[in-house]
Design a protein around this motif. Structure first.
Motif, short mmCIF file in Angstrom:
data_model
loop_
_atom_site.label_atom_id
_atom_site.label_comp_id
_atom_site.label_asym_id
_atom_site.label_seq_id
_atom_site.Cartn_x
_atom_site.Cartn_y
_atom_site.Cartn_z
N SER A 2 0.84 -1.18 0.00
CA SER A 2 0.00 0.00 0.00
C SER A 2 0.88 1.24 0.00
O SER A 2 2.05 1.21 0.43
N ASP A 106 -3.87 8.00 6.67
CA ASP A 106 -3.56 7.85 5.24
C ASP A 106 -3.96 6.47 4.71
O ASP A 106 -4.38 6.34 3.56
N THR A 109 -7.76 6.57 4.18
CA THR A 109 -8.06 7.42 3.03
C THR A 109 -7.73 6.71 1.72
O THR A 109 -8.49 6.75 0.75
N GLU A 110 -6.60 5.99 1.72
CA GLU A 110 -6.19 5.26 0.51
C GLU A 110 -7.19 4.16 0.16
O GLU A 110 -7.56 3.99 -1.00
N LEU A 112 -10.44 3.94 0.89
CA LEU A 112 -11.71 4.47 0.39
C LEU A 112 -11.54 5.17 -0.96
O LEU A 112 -12.48 5.19 -1.76
N THR A 113 -10.36 5.72 -1.23
CA THR A 113 -10.11 6.36 -2.52
C THR A 113 -9.96 5.31 -3.62
O THR A 113 -10.56 5.43 -4.70
N LYS A 114 -9.19 4.26 -3.35
CA LYS A 114 -8.95 3.24 -4.37
C LYS A 114 -10.12 2.27 -4.50
O LYS A 114 -10.32 1.67 -5.57
N ASP A 115 -10.86 2.07 -3.44
CA ASP A 115 -12.05 1.22 -3.43
C ASP A 115 -11.72 -0.19 -3.97
O ASP A 115 -10.88 -0.87 -3.41
N TYR A 118 -8.08 -1.26 -4.36
CA TYR A 118 -7.17 -1.36 -3.22
C TYR A 118 -6.66 -2.80 -3.08
O TYR A 118 -7.43 -3.75 -3.11
N ASP A 465 -16.62 11.89 4.40
CA ASP A 465 -15.15 11.90 4.45
C ASP A 465 -14.69 12.59 5.73
O ASP A 465 -15.27 13.61 6.13
N THR A 538 -15.68 5.36 9.10
CA THR A 538 -14.66 5.26 8.05
C THR A 538 -13.89 3.96 8.18
O THR A 538 -13.62 3.27 7.18
N THR A 545 -14.63 -2.74 2.56
CA THR A 545 -14.03 -2.66 1.22
C THR A 545 -13.01 -3.78 1.01
O THR A 545 -13.01 -4.46 -0.02
#
Length: 562
Positions: A2, A106, A109-110, A112-115, A118, A465, A538, A545
């Motif tokens: 990651s 971080d 956040t990574e 949930l951003t990459k979903d 990931y 978020d 979160t 996820t």
């Protein structure tokens, strides 16, 4: 790995090198070329989140004891601007680093951003790899070994895909050679036994299964006794032409039901039709790697690590199975694959060395062919081995298993033990709908998170978020432990790809579910102050996820309620 883990490793390396240079300038360490050292994540996190052997690795370069080097580095260490809040020395010179809140925020956040992306990486650098698995003999039904091979091969292919390889799944259909002759003979005798007064008996080494008799009866039902009035050769040809497509169609249907989708079903007969089998013989002959003895053509296998030389073409002019196997693997390389992975039953162990040696002989490399040997499966019910199906009273086939056991359970449970280990498949456990069943346990964790989100949404609470400051509120040991586990997912996939071991991911996701339940039992989500509640939501969403990504990768359903 990651992004956050990668950054953390780079930061450790950078601050160590900077501290060494600073210590040399201050005269605390002698001038020397900076040595190579490793940065790892220790198994026991109480010893730090990252550890390095820098002090021990530099003992020779600095001509000093590692503890003294570690002390000098520590005195000049600057952690400002990194994920780390402190560092300590331990034992003979290890240096341990402890993460702060920025790392944890971080990671979340990574995720949930990459979903759905990931966990994926470019580790494999898009190398073309073929995974050939199951490749069951089409002269009979598929058995438990094929069930294990199907789950193992398909999940391994998925892991390799996630690790950045260009993956191709293939099933090799042995529709030529001795076994097909035996299939034709067995069908012919079973057919004759339906009509003749004094029919021939089945030879000991022919196929005695009920499926052969069923095919003969099926042909007789459609065509009567018409084959009693033709030559033996014509009868066998007609029966094979009738039975083989039905068997292959059944295999394809079973694999589809098992959620195994091949890019190609490759027919051995095509190799013979296209002249590729004899072309391999010519290729080896031209390289001076064959000789003739007793009317047969032999391959000098001993020159490539074989225990004995091997027959390529029998005295009757027919190529051997081994010859076709070499031709098939040459065909794979000719199609542009960089790496071949075969999954075989453990009873084929004697074939491994000669097959790898043959790759060198045809101008490829033994290192480009990896063979995974898979041990046998023992079906268990009520703690006792079981061989017969309750429903049919016959030996349990793959199709019978999938009628009795959910596909989710079969795919998951067959990936609970490494390929080289014997596997007891518990039929009772596979149908249980409680936490004792590992796949149910994992699916329930995902469904539980979805239930939490639905319940809060019904009360007007929508996940949003979070800022880094809000995510920094996640300080409970159970929270940090769960995030650490989530952070390791990409590395776990890369490790599973390196080791050809999808079982590693099965264990990973079971542990993820365990850590989630532990967190949820220790940390309230509903009823907390809004910022903390959103931070914990979160964490719930990130966990869901990763569970979803694992189950989807393994073609296992992802329920949102149970």
């Amino acid at each position: 790995m990651s992004k956050a883990v990668s950054i953390a490793k780079e930061q450790v390396s950078a601050v160590i090198e900077a501290a060494m240079k600073k210590a040399m300038t201050a005269g605390m360490l002698p001038e020397a070329e900076l040595p190579a050292f490793t940065v790892e994540r220790p198994a026991d996190r109480s010893h730090g989140d990252f550890a390095t052997n820098a002090a021990m690795a530099s003992a020779r370069a600095f001509r000093m004891a590692p503890p003294k080097i570690a002390a000098a580095i520590m005195e000049n260490l600057d952690l400002n601007g990194t994920y780390f809040v402190k560092a300590e020395t331990a034992g003979p010179g290890f240096m341990n680093f402890f993460l702060g809140s920025a790392f944890y925020s971080d990671v979340l956040t990574e995720v949930l951003t990459k979903d759905s992306a990931y966990g994926r990486s470019d580790y494999g650098n898009h190398r073309k790899v073929m995974v050939e698995f199951v490749s069951a003999n089409p002269t009979g039904p598929m058995h438990m070994g094929n069930a294990r091979g199907g789950a193992l091969g398909d999940c391994l292919a998925s892991v390799l895909d996630a690790a950045g390889y260009d993956v191709w799944r293939e099933f090799y259909v042995n529709d030529a050679g001795n076994q097909l002759d035996k299939f034709g003979l067995s069908l012919s005798i079973r057919y004759q036994q339906l009509f003749a007064e004094n029919p021939p008996e089945l030879p000991e080494d022919s196929y005695h299964g009920e499926d052969i008799l069923d095919l003969a009866k099926e042909y007789a039902k459609e065509h009567g006794d018409e084959l009693m009035h033709v030559t033996e050769e014509e009868r066998r040809k007609a029966l094979v032409g009738f039975g083989l497509p039905k068997n292959i169609a059944k295999m394809k249907a079973d694999m589809e039901k098992y959620r195994v989708h091949y890019d190609r079903w490759f027919l051995e007969s095509d190799l013979h039709k296209d002249g590729e089998v004899m072309a391999v013989v010519d290729y080896l002959r031209d390289r001076g790697l064959t000789y003739e003895k007793d009317g047969a053509v032999w391959y000098k296998a001993t020159e490539f690590g074989g225990e004995k030389d091997e027959v390529l073409v029998r005295a009757n002019g027919n190529p051997t199975y081994f010859t076709a196997d070499i031709a098939y693997h040459k065909n794979k390389f000719d199609r542009g694959f960089d790496l071949l992975i075969d999954i075989w039953g453990s009873d084929h162990h004697g074939h491994v060395a000669r097959m790898k040696g043959a790759m060198d002989a045809i101008g490829q490399s033994a290192d480009k062919l990896d063979i995974i040997l898979m041990q046998f499966v023992r079906l268990m019910r009520d703690g006792q081995p079981v061989r017969m199906s309750k429903r049919t009273g016959k030996a349990i086939q793959l199709g019978d298993l999938l009628d009795e056991v959910p596909v989710d359970s079969a795919r998951f449970l067959f990936n609970m033990r490494e390929a080289n280990s014997l596997l007891d498949f518990d039929l009772d456990l596979a149908v249980q709908q409680d936490s004792q069943n590992p796949v149910y346990y994992v699916q329930y964790a995902h469904a539980r998170i979805c239930s939490i989100l639905r319940a809060l949404e019904a009360e007007g609470v929508t996940p949003r978020d979070c800022t880094a400051e809000e995510l920094a509120l996640l300080t409970a040991p159970e929270e940090l432990e769960l995030i650490q586990h989530i952070a390791s997912y990409t590395d776990e996939i890369i490790g599973a790809a390196k080791d050809y071991d999808p079982v590693r991911i099965t264990r990973y996701v079971i542990e993820l579910a365990t850590k989630f339940h532990k967190f949820y039992n220790a940390c309230r989500v509903k009823g907390e102050e809004e910022s903390l509640m959103q931070a914990r939501l979160t964490l719930c969403r990130a966990t869901a996820t990763v569970i979803r990504n694992v189950l989807t990768m393994f073609n296992i359903t992802v329920p949102t309620s149970m």
